[in-house]
Design an enzyme around this catalytic site. Sequence first.
Site, PDB file in Angstrom:
ATOM      1  N   LYS A 189      -3.896 159.164  56.901  1.00 36.22           N
ATOM      2  CA  LYS A 189      -3.458 158.779  55.556  1.00 36.22           C
ATOM      3  C   LYS A 189      -4.383 159.449  54.550  1.00 36.22           C
ATOM      4  O   LYS A 189      -5.401 160.031  54.923  1.00 36.22           O
ATOM      5  CB  LYS A 189      -3.470 157.266  55.376  1.00 36.22           C
ATOM      6  CG  LYS A 189      -4.797 156.610  55.706  1.00 36.22           C
ATOM      7  CD  LYS A 189      -4.728 155.103  55.556  1.00 36.22           C
ATOM      8  CE  LYS A 189      -3.977 154.469  56.709  1.00 36.22           C
ATOM      9  NZ  LYS A 189      -2.744 153.836  56.319  1.00 36.22           N
ATOM     10  N   ARG A 190      -4.026 159.366  53.286  1.00 37.95           N
ATOM     11  CA  ARG A 190      -4.884 159.911  52.234  1.00 37.95           C
ATOM     12  C   ARG A 190      -6.303 159.355  52.382  1.00 37.95           C
ATOM     13  O   ARG A 190      -6.487 158.175  52.672  1.00 37.95           O
ATOM     14  CB  ARG A 190      -4.279 159.512  50.884  1.00 37.95           C
ATOM     15  CG  ARG A 190      -5.028 159.978  49.667  1.00 37.95           C
ATOM     16  CD  ARG A 190      -4.143 159.819  48.433  1.00 37.95           C
ATOM     17  NE  ARG A 190      -3.651 158.456  48.273  1.00 37.95           N
ATOM     18  CZ  ARG A 190      -4.233 157.529  47.506  1.00 37.95           C
ATOM     19  NH1 ARG A 190      -5.336 157.821  46.835  1.00 37.95           N
ATOM     20  NH2 ARG A 190      -3.712 156.318  47.391  1.00 37.95           N
ATOM     21  N   THR A 241       3.409 152.564  54.191  1.00 42.78           N
ATOM     22  CA  THR A 241       4.612 152.843  54.977  1.00 42.78           C
ATOM     23  C   THR A 241       4.253 153.469  56.320  1.00 42.78           C
ATOM     24  O   THR A 241       5.046 153.441  57.246  1.00 42.78           O
ATOM     25  CB  THR A 241       5.582 153.779  54.223  1.00 42.78           C
ATOM     26  OG1 THR A 241       4.871 154.943  53.793  1.00 42.78           O
ATOM     27  CG2 THR A 241       6.191 153.072  53.026  1.00 42.78           C
ATOM     28  N   LYS A 267       6.030 153.232  60.223  1.00 40.45           N
ATOM     29  CA  LYS A 267       6.381 154.363  61.097  1.00 40.45           C
ATOM     30  C   LYS A 267       5.746 154.195  62.473  1.00 40.45           C
ATOM     31  O   LYS A 267       6.381 154.448  63.511  1.00 40.45           O
ATOM     32  CB  LYS A 267       5.929 155.679  60.464  1.00 40.45           C
ATOM     33  CG  LYS A 267       6.608 155.993  59.143  1.00 40.45           C
ATOM     34  CD  LYS A 267       5.998 157.224  58.475  1.00 40.45           C
ATOM     35  CE  LYS A 267       6.532 157.344  57.056  1.00 40.45           C
ATOM     36  NZ  LYS A 267       5.508 157.299  56.026  1.00 40.45           N
ATOM     37  N   HIS A 297       3.219 150.646  42.038  1.00 35.71           N
ATOM     38  CA  HIS A 297       2.732 150.956  43.383  1.00 35.71           C
ATOM     39  C   HIS A 297       1.251 150.672  43.582  1.00 35.71           C
ATOM     40  O   HIS A 297       0.709 150.980  44.641  1.00 35.71           O
ATOM     41  CB  HIS A 297       2.979 152.422  43.720  1.00 35.71           C
ATOM     42  CG  HIS A 297       4.374 152.724  44.143  1.00 35.71           C
ATOM     43  ND1 HIS A 297       4.849 152.494  45.412  1.00 35.71           N
ATOM     44  CD2 HIS A 297       5.422 153.231  43.442  1.00 35.71           C
ATOM     45  CE1 HIS A 297       6.118 152.862  45.492  1.00 35.71           C
ATOM     46  NE2 HIS A 297       6.484 153.310  44.306  1.00 35.71           N
ATOM     47  N   LYS A 323      -9.164 152.751  51.586  1.00 42.42           N
ATOM     48  CA  LYS A 323      -8.460 152.835  52.873  1.00 42.42           C
ATOM     49  C   LYS A 323      -9.427 152.754  54.050  1.00 42.42           C
ATOM     50  O   LYS A 323      -9.013 152.599  55.187  1.00 42.42           O
ATOM     51  CB  LYS A 323      -7.616 154.115  52.925  1.00 42.42           C
ATOM     52  CG  LYS A 323      -6.455 154.092  51.916  1.00 42.42           C
ATOM     53  CD  LYS A 323      -5.637 155.365  51.962  1.00 42.42           C
ATOM     54  CE  LYS A 323      -4.529 155.371  50.926  1.00 42.42           C
ATOM     55  NZ  LYS A 323      -3.407 154.469  51.236  1.00 42.42           N
TER      56      LYS A 323
END
Length: 811
Positions: free
Chosen positions: A547-548, A655, A659, A359, A553
């Site tokens: 998100k985290r 992901t 969504k 991952h 990110k």
Amino acid sequence: MFSDKENLKQAFILKLQAMYGKTLEEATALDKYQALGCLVKEAINKSWITTRVRCKQQELKQVYYFSMEFMLGRMLGNNLLNLNWGNVWEEALQELGIDLNELEKMEADAGLGNGGLGRLAACFLDSLASLNLPGHGCGIRYKYGLFEQKIINGYQVELPENWLKEGNVWETRKADKAVVVKFGGAVRVEDSEGRLAFIQENYDPVLAVPYDLPVIGYQNGTVNNLRLWNAEAAKTDFDFASFNRGDHLKAVEYKYEVESISQVLYPDDNNYQGRELRLKQQYFFVSAGVQSIVRHFKKQFEQSGPSWRDFPDKVAIHVNDTHPVLAIPELMRILMDEEGLGWDEAWQITTNTISYTNHTILAEALEKWPVEMFKSLLPRIYMIVEEINERFCRELWNKYPGNWDKIHAMAIVADGYVKMAHLATVGSYSVNGVAKIHTGILKKKEMKDFCEFYPYKFNNKTNGITHRRWLVKANPGLAGLITEAIGPAWIKHPSELVDLRKYAVDAVFQAKVAQVKLQNKVNLARFIRDRYGLNVDAHSIFDVQVKRIHAYKRQLLNVLQIMDLYNRLLANPELDIVPRTFIFGGKAAPGYYQAKAIIKLINTLADLVNNDPRIKDKLKVVFMENYQVSLAELIIPAADVSQQISTAGKEASGTGNMKFMLNGAVTLGTRDGANIEIGEAVGDDNIIFFGLTCEEVLEYYQNGGYSSRKLYNQDERVKRVVDQLTDGFLRVSREEFSNIYHGLLAHNDEFFVLKDFSSYVEAQNRINNLYRDLQRWSGISITNIAHAGRFSSDRTIAQYATGIWKIGDNH
């Protein structure tokens, strides 16, 4: 089980009386939720048993999906949806004066995950059951989850996530299925009837007790199993002598130490004890799970006696990232030490049973354990890993004689560490990435040597999401419109969403979709007002990044862009822009201080912007506290813009992007992870890309050539927003964000935030201009929904089933 609404109502009232001795009027909302949950669980028990019996009678090959996380969310609404009982229960309860939606809110989100890894695992379980495939989950029953996030004075504060405080109506304790997991001690080797026997002595025993949760397929009668292991004291005698001597702590020390294994997800690993506890957790649930699988296999074939050569034909063990990779040496241990098989036969069985999903390509997330810690905690397992490494290195020598550098680079044990991704690759028959670009990077760069050695093992399986939870349940208004337009078949066959394409230019359908979106935004705006006392305009662009929190990110890039927009509004309050509401959410790891500083920065900027009358409410910033599945189900249907802005080449797949797309949000993102495949599906006119490509990022990392300081000196906008981090503009101490400032300049901006800044601002301007044409925007939104079917986890699991696990109708 329930023939009509009157039957339902009577059963519900009787259940309340039986459980709590209360009338309907006396019962609390929590009482009513618990009673309803018990009724639903009792009703599915027959299907749960029937599914298990069918698998046994047909001798079906079964998949066991091992994952450190299963981010389930609330289960009541999803279970009622999959059972097709939602409407009848809603009506029955309504006649009793009860709002089903309010009962659903009484359920705590299961504290079993943190981010995409856990949510993916939950989606996969849903799809396995909905596709009528025999697949089960295996994980840990965390008492306190990751943590409950509170924002106090802008800072993240971590509190215990006490999600089991009121119990869990869905779980069943199976004490008779408990197993013992052994830690520490020493291994004695002796000769036993001509073969070596390995006996672990003086170990610390931990009792692993399973709690089973039902996983219900969508309207097909299948109920699979999620088994979560709880760590309990194997020695049940109370240390009365220590207690009487006044040593009260020692009397309970062993019990607490054991129970700590299943207390918290991802304990802080900034110290030795925290790292050791993580390793304990990983072996704990892997050993318990593999022991349980072997026991089940032996029992299933107890009449004829187990043929171990058939084990890979009846069992598939899948490890979700490197956390469960100890399944490889643990299965070897059981086959050799307990079942008496030789090394070669045990290795043949193991490497045909276990498959692995990678991952990440982040070096920090490619786990490795210090040899001394590993050997001390897991002495027998270390011996097996060491032997695997020796044999593998001999294979490497035979293929690359004299190439010590390559052998050293590929070794499982090297430089004082056990490298888990290397063990996973050597000990499994399949290694898959989770998006085309991610798999390509694994094969060509990060695991290039392994791919050359094992080319047949590597494959891609792009991630997916369960569209039933994320559209049918989370966004019923939109789901109803879709069914009205193309019929209900898409719920079982999501690829049929593509039939919506023709409605992308239908003005009537566009208006209906826009109306549903507006109502979802109104609902979210009401929640924000009630929770945070902040009024946001439902007609503004809801621009979302949830998100985290992590440097790659790039929540920081988003913040700097907001600061730039704020500067422009201060310079010209009449600036002609569509009002914008920026929504953030996500948790930072407790020991990840840079990420926690970004949360403080977001909240500091929000406090400044939201209270500045000069900008005339054209800009709002909201940080949504304690982001989890139930909150995501409120946010995602309301989003106009989906921010997926990781540094290119760093996000394996994502992901969240899927969504948001499914709910009609427009992706603003880099060419990274599954963003690329979303772009291929919808076309460049229906997605907003910006920034460096993966190839350009790799070029900078390998050959240099990027100077953030030079860019800072050349671009006045960049210089201004970076300086504002420390010049008092944000009305906090100048030292508050100095680490962020130095990370951008002194440490040369590792994740290219400043390099992508200009391109990102331009992309945001495109969003602003596109949104002015609401008809065109709705067309883009509908196009995204129409192509979201290919990102259903049903498709992903079907590919795993045929391409990796070899289960289902074709096998």
